[in-house]
Scaffold this motif. Structure first.
Motif, PDB file in Angstrom:
ATOM      1  N   ARG A   1       0.678  12.888   5.104  1.00  0.00           N
ATOM      2  CA  ARG A   1      -0.334  12.678   4.186  1.00  0.00           C
ATOM      3  C   ARG A   1      -1.251  11.352   3.796  1.00  0.00           C
ATOM      4  N   VAL A   2       0.208  11.348   2.605  1.00  0.00           N
ATOM      5  CA  VAL A   2      -0.473   9.547   1.773  1.00  0.00           C
ATOM      6  C   VAL A   2      -0.677   8.431   3.109  1.00  0.00           C
ATOM      7  N   GLN A   3       0.632   8.240   3.630  1.00  0.00           N
ATOM      8  CA  GLN A   3       0.552   7.593   4.635  1.00  0.00           C
ATOM      9  C   GLN A   3      -0.721   6.963   5.248  1.00  0.00           C
ATOM     10  N   GLY A   4      -1.034   7.763   5.374  1.00  0.00           N
ATOM     11  CA  GLY A   4      -2.789   8.534   6.209  1.00  0.00           C
ATOM     12  C   GLY A   4      -3.810   7.390   5.245  1.00  0.00           C
ATOM     13  N   GLU A   5      -3.609   8.213   3.693  1.00  0.00           N
ATOM     14  CA  GLU A   5      -4.702   7.507   3.465  1.00  0.00           C
ATOM     15  C   GLU A   5      -4.349   6.223   2.753  1.00  0.00           C
ATOM     16  N   ARG A   6      -3.017   5.317   2.757  1.00  0.00           N
ATOM     17  CA  ARG A   6      -3.133   3.936   2.326  1.00  0.00           C
ATOM     18  C   ARG A   6      -3.297   2.743   3.910  1.00  0.00           C
ATOM     19  N   LYS A   7      -3.191   3.741   4.899  1.00  0.00           N
ATOM     20  CA  LYS A   7      -2.872   2.658   5.800  1.00  0.00           C
ATOM     21  C   LYS A   7      -4.507   2.551   6.130  1.00  0.00           C
ATOM     22  N   LEU A   8      -5.583   3.740   5.908  1.00  0.00           N
ATOM     23  CA  LEU A   8      -6.571   3.324   6.115  1.00  0.00           C
ATOM     24  C   LEU A   8      -7.160   2.882   5.064  1.00  0.00           C
ATOM     25  N   ALA A   9      -7.129   2.654   3.676  1.00  0.00           N
ATOM     26  CA  ALA A   9      -7.080   1.442   2.391  1.00  0.00           C
ATOM     27  C   ALA A   9      -7.121   0.440   2.849  1.00  0.00           C
TER      28      ALA A   9
ATOM     29  N   ASN B   1      -7.169   8.408  12.315  1.00  0.00           N
ATOM     30  CA  ASN B   1      -6.682   9.615  11.529  1.00  0.00           C
ATOM     31  C   ASN B   1      -6.081  10.610  11.184  1.00  0.00           C
TER      32      ASN B   1
ATOM     33  N   TYR C   1       1.026  -1.014   0.462  1.00  0.00           N
ATOM     34  CA  TYR C   1      -0.023   0.273   0.079  1.00  0.00           C
ATOM     35  C   TYR C   1       0.664   1.026  -0.534  1.00  0.00           C
TER      36      TYR C   1
ATOM     37  N   THR D   1      -8.255   2.741  12.990  1.00  0.00           N
ATOM     38  CA  THR D   1      -7.579   3.029  12.018  1.00  0.00           C
ATOM     39  C   THR D   1      -6.700   4.318  12.547  1.00  0.00           C
TER      40      THR D   1
END
Length: 295
Positions: A243-251, A227, A137, A225
């Motif tokens: 920011r990218v890490q946050g979006e992808r770990k949520l997924a 946020n 991810y 997760t």
């Protein structure tokens, strides 16, 4: 068992010839066992422990080589850590099956425990538990295989130490004073920082170990997760990477929960990875109690 030296609570238990710090409260079952993240120790979860102990047996502990337990060479395999925990619970007379609440690196060890002792696991709660799908991810800069986890720990500047002290002091504001001051001083100690970095330095190896280990038991599995932006990570990573890490770990965590037969995913809107159980303790306690009801 002997009382833990210089600690206001807990005791040291001999396990396989080593002295492990542990603290137990409450009665009944299934027992809840907290598995700390790297650079964290059992007492960092005292806020949750005290609440859960009102409902059932609750256990905090420090892995060998970390925290207030005896020093040993690190890192270790996930199987070694899982077997150590199993023996600690046996020696302490705490019968399973257990609800394992695992934070960050502790998530690796909790699921390895579940692979090796499936009949001893009643449920799992993941507080952003580390997972072997991470690299699938993440962008290259954050992938484990590219050295994101095992890079040498830089020497922190005086400014960073001071900012970290202020952060930890705020996060531990509700802890008993004698425990809070002890944790602050120890967590800022360079030896403890190096131990945390060393313990997580073999993530690629333990991820491969998990992939070979087979499935975990079909039990209630709650994944959280956080946020929010982790203020600790902000000292080392850019805002864009965070920011990218946050979006992808949520997924990732959403997909992991969907794939589990009894999985559930919850988002802590204001929580951060390192401190989610301190940022939103009420929500985490609620989740643990919800899983207890399900098991």
């Amino acid at each position: 068992m002997t009382q833990a030296a210089a600690l206001p609570l807990g005791e040291h238990v001999r396990v396989a010839g080593r002295s492990l710090f542990t603290h137990r409260s409450g009665r009944g079952g299934p027992p809840v066992v907290f598995l700390p993240g790297a650079s964290m120790v059992g007492l960092h979860y005292l806020n949750l422990h005290n609440r859960i102990a009102e409902h059932t047996t609750c256990v905090l502990y420090d892995r060998a080589g970390t925290g207030f337990s005896e020093r040993i060479p690190l890192p270790r395999t996930a199987a070694e850590v899982a077997d150590e925990l199993r023996e600690l619970l046996r020696v302490s007379g705490i019968s399973g099956p257990y609800l394992l609440v695992a934070h960050s690196l502790g998530g690796v060890y909790a699921r390895r425990f579940a692979q090796r002792y499936p009949d001893q696991v009643a449920g799992l709660v993941s507080l952003e538990g580390a997972h072997e799908d991470w690299d699938d991810y993440m962008p290259p800069e954050l992938r484990i295989q590219h050295g994101a986890a095992d890079a040498p720990m830089p020497e922190p500047s005086t400014e960073i130490i001071q900012r970290f002290r202020e952060l930890i002091t705020a996060k531990l504001a509700d802890w008993p004073a004698e425990i809070r001051e002890l944790l602050i001083e120890r967590q800022l100690d360079l030896e403890w920082m190096r131990i945390g970095a060393l313990e997580r330095s073999n993530l690629a190896t333990v991820f491969a170990e998990l992939r070979r280990g087979g499935p975990i038991p079909d039990v209630p599995y709650l994944l959280y997760t956080a946020n929010g932006i982790d203020p600790s990570q902000r000292l080392f990573l850019s805002e864009e990477l965070l920011r990218v890490q946050g979006e992808r770990k949520l997924a990732m965590y959403r997909a992991l929960a969907a794939a589990a037969p009894r999985g559930e995913h919850r988002v802590l809107a204001h929580g951060s990875h390192s401190w989610l159980h301190m940022d939103q303790p009420e929500e985490v306690v609620e989740g643990i109690l919800d899983v207890l009801k399900r098991v």
